[in-house]
Design an enzyme around this catalytic site. Structure first.
Site, PDB file in Angstrom:
ATOM      1  N   HIS A   9       0.824  -1.204   0.000  1.00  0.00           N
ATOM      2  CA  HIS A   9       0.000   0.000   0.000  1.00  0.00           C
ATOM      3  C   HIS A   9       0.862   1.259   0.000  1.00  0.00           C
ATOM      4  O   HIS A   9       1.580   1.507   0.964  1.00  0.00           O
ATOM      5  CB  HIS A   9      -0.884  -0.040   1.252  1.00  0.00           C
ATOM      6  N   HIS A  51      -0.485  10.607  -2.287  1.00  0.00           N
ATOM      7  CA  HIS A  51      -1.794  10.258  -1.740  1.00  0.00           C
ATOM      8  C   HIS A  51      -2.734  11.454  -1.646  1.00  0.00           C
ATOM      9  O   HIS A  51      -3.861  11.421  -2.116  1.00  0.00           O
ATOM     10  CB  HIS A  51      -1.678   9.609  -0.359  1.00  0.00           C
TER      11      HIS A  51
HETATM   12  O1  G3P Z   1      -6.412   1.434  -2.554  1.00  0.00           O
HETATM   13  C1  G3P Z   1      -6.537   1.149  -1.201  1.00  0.00           C
HETATM   14  C2  G3P Z   1      -6.349   2.378  -0.366  1.00  0.00           C
HETATM   15  O2  G3P Z   1      -5.215   3.056  -0.814  1.00  0.00           O
HETATM   16  C3  G3P Z   1      -7.514   3.304  -0.383  1.00  0.00           C
HETATM   17  O3  G3P Z   1      -7.400   4.357   0.524  1.00  0.00           O
HETATM   18  O4  G3P Z   1      -6.857   6.606   1.255  1.00  0.00           O
HETATM   19  O5  G3P Z   1      -5.115   4.840   1.364  1.00  0.00           O
HETATM   20  O6  G3P Z   1      -5.807   5.769  -0.828  1.00  0.00           O
HETATM   21  P1  G3P Z   1      -6.249   5.441   0.568  1.00  0.00           P
HETATM   22 MG    MG Z   2      -4.732   4.516  -2.222  1.00  0.00          MG
END
Ligand code: G3P
Ligand code: MG
Length: 247
Positions: A9, A51
Site C-alpha cells: 500500500h 496520496h
Molecule cells: O487502494 C486502497 C487504499 O489506498 C484506499 O485508501 O486513502 O489509502 O488511498 P487510501
Molecule cells: Mg490509495
C-alpha cells in the site's frame, strides 16, 4: 502465483516514505506481488504519484498538486518527513513507476484520485500511459470515484477495475456487475459479513481489501483465499501467507 497476492500500500509504506521510489523498491525487496499507488495530475497535465491532493503532509512544500507544474513539484523533498535517510526522495511521475516495474512481474494497482478535485481526462491519460508500456494485463485501476471506473471500462474494457469503498454496503457484488467492474476493494472489515466472500466469488468478482496490517486479520483473510491483500507491511503479509501455505 500464491494467493492472496500481497499488494504493498503506497509501496512498503511502513518502512519508507509512502508513494516514493524508495517505498516501491522496498516493496519489491520484500517480495510483494503488487504495489498500490495513488495518482493525481499536475497543472501541466502530468500524472504523478501522491496520496493527498495537497503536498503539505508528505513534502516540504505547500499547496495543491493541481497548482504545481511538474518542474516545481520535482523540487520538493518527499522523504525527509519520514526519516533523514530518505531526504531527496521526490514525488514520482506515474511513468517512473511503470519504468521501474516494466521488466518484473509486479502487479500495479493504480488508484485514481479524482475527488474532491476532478482532473479532466485523468482516466484517459492513465490508460494511454499503461498502453504505452504494454501493461494492460498487469494493472488494476481502482477509485473511490466510481464514475472514473465506468470511464475506464468505456475507454478500454480490457483494463481491470476495482471498486473502492468503506461502508458496509449490501450485496455490493451486484453493484460491481452493474459497473462492469472486476473487483471490490473494500475496507477489510466488510469481508467478514456472512457469505460475503462466497457471494463475490459466485458472481465472479475478485476481492482485494485494504489496508490490513494486523497479523490476526491478515491470517483470517489469507484463510479466506481471497485474491489480494493491500497492506503497509508486505514483509509480514508475505510471511504469513507463505506459512499458511495459501495457493
Ligand atoms: O487502494 C486502497 C487504499 O489506498 C484506499 O485508501 O486513502 O489509502 O488511498 P487510501
Ligand atoms: Mg490509495
Amino acid at each position: 502465483m500464491k494467493r492472496p497476492l500481497i499488494i504493498a500500500h503506497r509501496g512498503a509504506s511502513a518502512y519508507a516514505p509512502e508513494n516514493t521510489m524508495a517505498s516501491f523498491v522496498k516493496a519489491m525487496e520484500m517480495k510483494s506481488d503488487g504495489i498500490e499507488i495513488d495518482v493525481h495530475m499536475t497543472k501541466d497535465n502530468v500524472l504523478v504519484v501522491c496520496h493527498d491532493e495537497k503536498v503539505d503532509r508528505t513534502t516540504d512544500g505547500e499547496g495543491f498538486i493541481k497548482d504545481f507544474n511538474l518542474s516545481e513539484l520535482k523540487k520538493l523533498d518527499a522523504g525527509s518527513w519520514f526519516g533523514e535517510e530518505f531526504k531527496g526522495q521526490r514525488i514520482p511521475e506515474l511513468s517512473e513507476v511503470l519504468e521501474l516495474i516494466k521488466d518484473t512481474d509486479i502487479l500495479l494497482n493504480i488508484e485514481i484520485k479524482n475527488a474532491p478535485i476532478i482532473y479532466p481526462d485523468i482516466e484517459k491519460k492513465t490508460i494511454n500511459m499503461i498502453t504505452e508500456y504494454g501493461m494492460e494485463d498487469r494493472v488494476i485501476i481502482s477509485s473511490f470515484n466510481h464514475y472514473s471506473l465506468i470511464e475506464v471500462k468505456k475507454i478500454n474494457p480490457r483494463i481491470k477495475t476495482g471498486i473502492l469503498y468503506m461502508a458496509g454496503l449490501v450485496e455490493p457484488w451486484i453493484y460491481a456487475k452493474r459497473l462492469n467492474a472486476d473487483a471490490l476493494h473494500p475496507l477489510f472489515y466488510n469481508l467478514f459479513a456472512p457469505d460475503f466472500v462466497k457471494e463475490c466469488f459466485e458472481n465472479g468478482i475478485m476481492l482485494n481489501p485494504f489496508t490490513v496490517d494486523d497479523e490476526r486479520y491478515i491470517e483470517a483473510l489469507v484463510s479466506l483465499k481471497i485474491n489480494g491483500i493491500i497492506t503497509n507491511c508486505p514483509d509480514i503479509a508475505v510471511k504469513i501467507r507463505d506459512n499458511i501455505g495459501g495457493n
